[in-house]
Enzyme design. Structure first.
Site, PDB file in Angstrom:
ATOM      1  N   GLU A 296       0.819  -1.214   0.000  1.00 59.98           N
ATOM      2  CA  GLU A 296       0.000   0.000   0.000  1.00 59.98           C
ATOM      3  C   GLU A 296       0.852   1.263   0.000  1.00 59.98           C
ATOM      4  OE1 GLU A 296      -2.672  -0.726   3.370  1.00 59.98           O
ATOM      5  OE2 GLU A 296      -4.043  -1.760   2.020  1.00 59.98           O
ATOM      6  N   ASP A 375      -8.593  -8.868   3.407  1.00 59.09           N
ATOM      7  CA  ASP A 375      -8.323  -7.814   4.387  1.00 59.09           C
ATOM      8  C   ASP A 375      -9.450  -7.683   5.406  1.00 59.09           C
ATOM      9  OD1 ASP A 375      -7.302  -5.654   5.677  1.00 59.09           O
ATOM     10  OD2 ASP A 375      -7.662  -4.214   4.083  1.00 59.09           O
ATOM     11  N   GLU A 403     -12.871  -2.410  11.774  1.00 60.83           N
ATOM     12  CA  GLU A 403     -12.741  -1.588  10.567  1.00 60.83           C
ATOM     13  C   GLU A 403     -13.852  -1.859   9.549  1.00 60.83           C
ATOM     14  OE1 GLU A 403      -8.992  -2.028   8.636  1.00 60.83           O
ATOM     15  OE2 GLU A 403      -9.587  -0.821   6.912  1.00 60.83           O
TER      16      GLU A 403
HETATM   17  O1  GCW Z   1      -7.254  -2.709   5.929  1.00 55.13           O
HETATM   18  C1  GCW Z   1      -6.214  -1.908   5.556  1.00 55.13           C
HETATM   19  C2  GCW Z   1      -6.504  -0.634   6.250  1.00 55.13           C
HETATM   20  C3  GCW Z   1      -5.307   0.267   6.363  1.00 55.13           C
HETATM   21  C4  GCW Z   1      -4.213  -0.524   7.038  1.00 55.13           C
HETATM   22  C5  GCW Z   1      -3.912  -1.755   6.207  1.00 55.13           C
HETATM   23  C6  GCW Z   1      -2.889  -2.658   6.870  1.00 55.13           C
HETATM   24  C7  GCW Z   1      -2.579   0.365   8.526  1.00 55.13           C
HETATM   25  O2  GCW Z   1      -7.541   0.009   5.585  1.00 55.13           O
HETATM   26  O3  GCW Z   1      -5.694   1.371   7.122  1.00 55.13           O
HETATM   27  O4  GCW Z   1      -3.069   0.260   7.226  1.00 55.13           O
HETATM   28  O5  GCW Z   1      -5.058  -2.523   6.045  1.00 55.13           O
HETATM   29  O6  GCW Z   1      -3.302  -3.596   7.540  1.00 55.13           O
HETATM   30  O7  GCW Z   1      -1.708  -2.421   6.719  1.00 55.13           O
END
Ligand code: GCW
Length: 707
Positions: A296, A375, A403
């Site tokens: 990311e 995720d 989340e």
């Molecule tokens: O789910 C995603 C989140 C990000 C997070 C990433 C991760 C900290 O939206 O906010 O970053 O995963 O786990 O690295």
């Protein structure tokens, strides 16, 4: 040997009228202490043992009074707390074979010289603290503790939590206020909340906390920051919590002023070594680092053509002389995938990247794997990577912070979901449920365990929704013993948090245990993923946001059908990453369980599920059922009115009403989208063109809140 005796003035604490939730499950205000001793003897000089003794005194007595250091065992009934070698000196007849490994504990009652002793023994001082909390939890749940003989051993050495706190005091995906650790670019002056958090964590046998965002500021390990970290470590230390931090791979450049952060450059290695040495000089019990790299947009070894093992090893070698651990996250994927490519698949990424590196990591590296291949969605299969690294230590990454699961505005108790993942058999080497793999049992790994993102904040009750604390509690309990059932955990938590009134306990447990399924019903059907706004704040419905972008959270819904074809035969081949036995469960439509159908297959809306319903009718029905059940949560909660304190009652009620309204918003957005897209009627006639948004979402929510 120092033996500190503390006298208890036993008194029954009156049921508090109002509660803030700050004490979590450690309220200690419903304890029946009649037949218990009034003396606590802490043996030895460990600060952690002393913490344990103080906790016991504080919990059982009203106004504890220290009596000073006694030379010998008290002549009357007492709790006696200590590590094995100290206790053995006082009770030489104890059978050594019973002593548990690691941070385990042994609770035992013995009679000696006319007195009765409640022994709390650990091999380590942490074990003594855990035994003490366990004893207190039994008393608080009104279990009989007049005779004890219980040995408990932790499932794994790594039982950590992770906080995604930024140095400016904000928290990524934090839903309960600002950071308890940082403010304005520095560690907070007042760390009272950190110590209180340490207490909560210790009571569920957590032994490490990584305090900053995995999207890490390189400054966290800058020379001027290390003394600040040492203050946090000091606040955690009495509770046996090791401090850890997340580090950014580019730190040698950004903080160290080098021209490179290439993990194979000797200067880079020397920088990591110097940094680790300095940290351990100031924090001798430092736990280690967590790394998010090449993910990311974060910096990573790929920038130099190096691998994750190159990156992990250079840092791990620096930590090794100090017994530190390097948790390297497997959450590595390309977020610029081509959505037009039907073979592209984000779910494949972790396995494709890490499986070839198996066995190439230093032995203090642990690969931290999110439970599912995407995720933290409301439903995912277990990550295939768990079954593919026999020569590498692993930890499972879970997410207490909700989340994708309602952001602590919806009630979603996640232990049942975690249990499904932990109990899932990867069929790789005999005994190979995920819980056996990550705890190091399947392949006899020396390290392994658990790390969960928690993101507590300055909100007095830590996680905003009073019932969200069940997730933190459940996480700790499962990390300690993944064989516990979600039912046992929910009942324990309800008793400790709201008291032992059977109707209250039953109602709250029932609500908790049904909540994941309810949320799934109105947000993410048949394994398609949470149909949320994945491009924004991951909250509320957003069916289209998953598609036509590079993030790879695709559900591939169009006018004909839905689902990702991940089969070996015609799809992305993801299913081929599992063992042959698991492949058999997923590869064919006939075998694939309904709840993961759309994760594994693309089918027409008219495809008939094992349940007998078509996919489209399931989507309609589950959203209506889910919204109805969300409304029933309100009614169930109303049945505990007057039986718990008004503050928490009203707070939860308000949130449940909101949830019920938001479930309608979800329902209407999703069923309307699928009706418009598929053109297929709801056989129950509820979904009709043009009539779905009878009221705008804001009106639904405010009318729900007024109920
Ligand atoms: O789910 C995603 C989140 C990000 C997070 C990433 C991760 C900290 O939206 O906010 O970053 O995963 O786990 O690295």
């Amino acid at each position: 040997m120092a033996l500190l005796c503390l006298a208890l003035l036993v008194a029954i604490c009156p049921m508090c009228a109002g509660e803030t939730g700050a004490e979590g499950w450690l309220r200690h205000n419903d304890l029946t202490t009649g037949s218990l001793p009034t003396l606590v003897a802490a043996v030895g000089s460990s600060n952690v043992v002393r913490t344990a003794a103080n906790e016991l005194v504080h919990a059982l007595g009203n106004r504890p009074k220290a009596e000073g250091v006694a030379a010998q065992l008290p002549a009357k009934d007492a709790f006696v707390l200590g590590t094995w070698k100290d206790i053995l000196a006082l009770f030489p007849d104890l059978p050594a074979a019973r002593l548990p490994a690691g941070d385990g504990f042994w609770l035992r009652t013995v009679r000696s010289h006319g007195a009765k002793y409640w022994l709390v023994i650990g091999r380590t001082d942490r074990g003594v603290l855990y035994g003490t909390f366990s004893l207190l939890a039994r008393i608080a749940q009104q279990k009989d503790v007049t005779t004890l003989e219980d040995v408990q051993t932790p499932s794994a050495p790594i039982r950590w939590v992770s906080e995604w706190d930024n140095l400016d005091g904000s928290i990524e995906r934090g839903y309960a206020g600002r950071s308890i650790f940082f403010d304005n670019g520095a560690v907070r002056a007042d760390l009272t909340r950190v110590a209180q958090y340490g207490r909560l964590l210790a009571s569920i046998e957590i032994n490490g906390c990584a305090i900053n965002n995995v999207n890490a500021s390189p400054r966290i390990v800058a020379p001027e920051f290390i003394p600040q970290l040492a203050r946090i470590a000091d606040a955690f230390r009495p509770w046996g919590i090791k401090l850890a931090v997340s580090v950014d791979m580019s730190s040698p450049m950004v903080v160290g002023g080098l021209k490179t952060f290439d993990p194979l450059d000797p200067q880079v290695a020397a920088w990591w070594q110097r940094t680790a040495d300095e940290i351990y000089k100031q924090i001798p019990d430092f736990g280690g680092f967590v790394v998010k790299a090449d993910s990311e947009g974060r910096s990573g070894p790929s920038q130099y053509g190096r691998t994750a093992s190159d990156a992990a090893n250079v840092i791990a070698r620096a930590l090794k002389p100090h017994h530190g651990i390097l948790m390297y996250r497997a959450f590595v994927y390309n977020h610029h995938l081509d959505w037009r490519d039907m073979k592209a698949d984000r779910a494949r990424a972790a396995y494709d990247y890490f499986h070839p590196l198996d066995g190439k990591f230093e032995d203090n590296v642990v690969i931290q794997i999110k439970y599912g291949p995407i995720d933290f969605q409301v439903r995912e299969p277990a990550s295939p990577l768990f079954g593919a690294m026999p020569n590498t230590s692993q930890a499972i990454e879970l997410q207490v912070t909700q989340e994708y699961t309602g952001q602590q505005r919806h009630l979603v108790f996640l232990a049942p979901m975690w249990k499904e993942i932990l109990d899932f058999d990867m069929h790789v080497n005999g005994v190979s449920a995920v819980k056996q793999i990550v705890t190091g049992k399947t392949w006899r790994r020396p390290l392994g365990g658990f790390n969960a993102v928690v993101n507590v904040g300055l909100d007095e009750n830590w996680l905003a929704h009073p019932l969200a604390m069940a997730n933190l509690y459940g996480y700790g309990r499962l990390a300690w013993n993944p064989n516990l059932s979600a039912e046992v955990i929910s009942e324990e938590w309800a008793r400790l948090t709201f008291g032992n009134n059977p109707q209250v306990v039953l109602t709250i447990s029932k609500m908790l245990l049904s909540s994941w399924h309810i949320y799934e019903s109105y947000t993410g059907p048949l394994g398609a993923g949470t149909l949320t706004d994945i491009l924004g704040d991951h909250y509320g419905p957003g069916v289209e946001s998953s598609e036509r972008n590079g993030w790879g959270q695709w559900h591939r819904a169009d006018e004909h059908g839905m689902g990702m074809d991940r089969t070996v035969a015609t799809g992305t081949g993801f299913i081929g990453q599992y063992s042959p036995e698991v492949q058999k469960k997923y590869e064919t439509l006939a075998a694939c369980p309904d709840e993961l159908l759309l994760f594994m297959h693309h089918v027409p809306y008219t495809y008939v599920l094992h349940s007998g319903k078509t996919v489209i009718q399931h989507i309609y029905d589950s959203h209506y059922d889910g919204a109805e059940q969300a409304a029933e949560l309100v009614t169930q909660w109303q049945s505990v009115k007057g039986q718990i304190d008004d503050e928490r009652y009203e707070d939860v009620l308000k949130r449940l009403r909101y949830q019920a309204g938001h479930a309608i918003v979800w329902r209407d957005a999703v069923v309307n989208w699928f009706f418009k897209t598929s053109g297929i009627r709801d056989e129950k006639g509820r979904v009709q063109a043009g009539s779905v948004w009878g009221q705008p979402p804001s009106a639904v929510l405010s009318s729900a809140a007024r109920q």
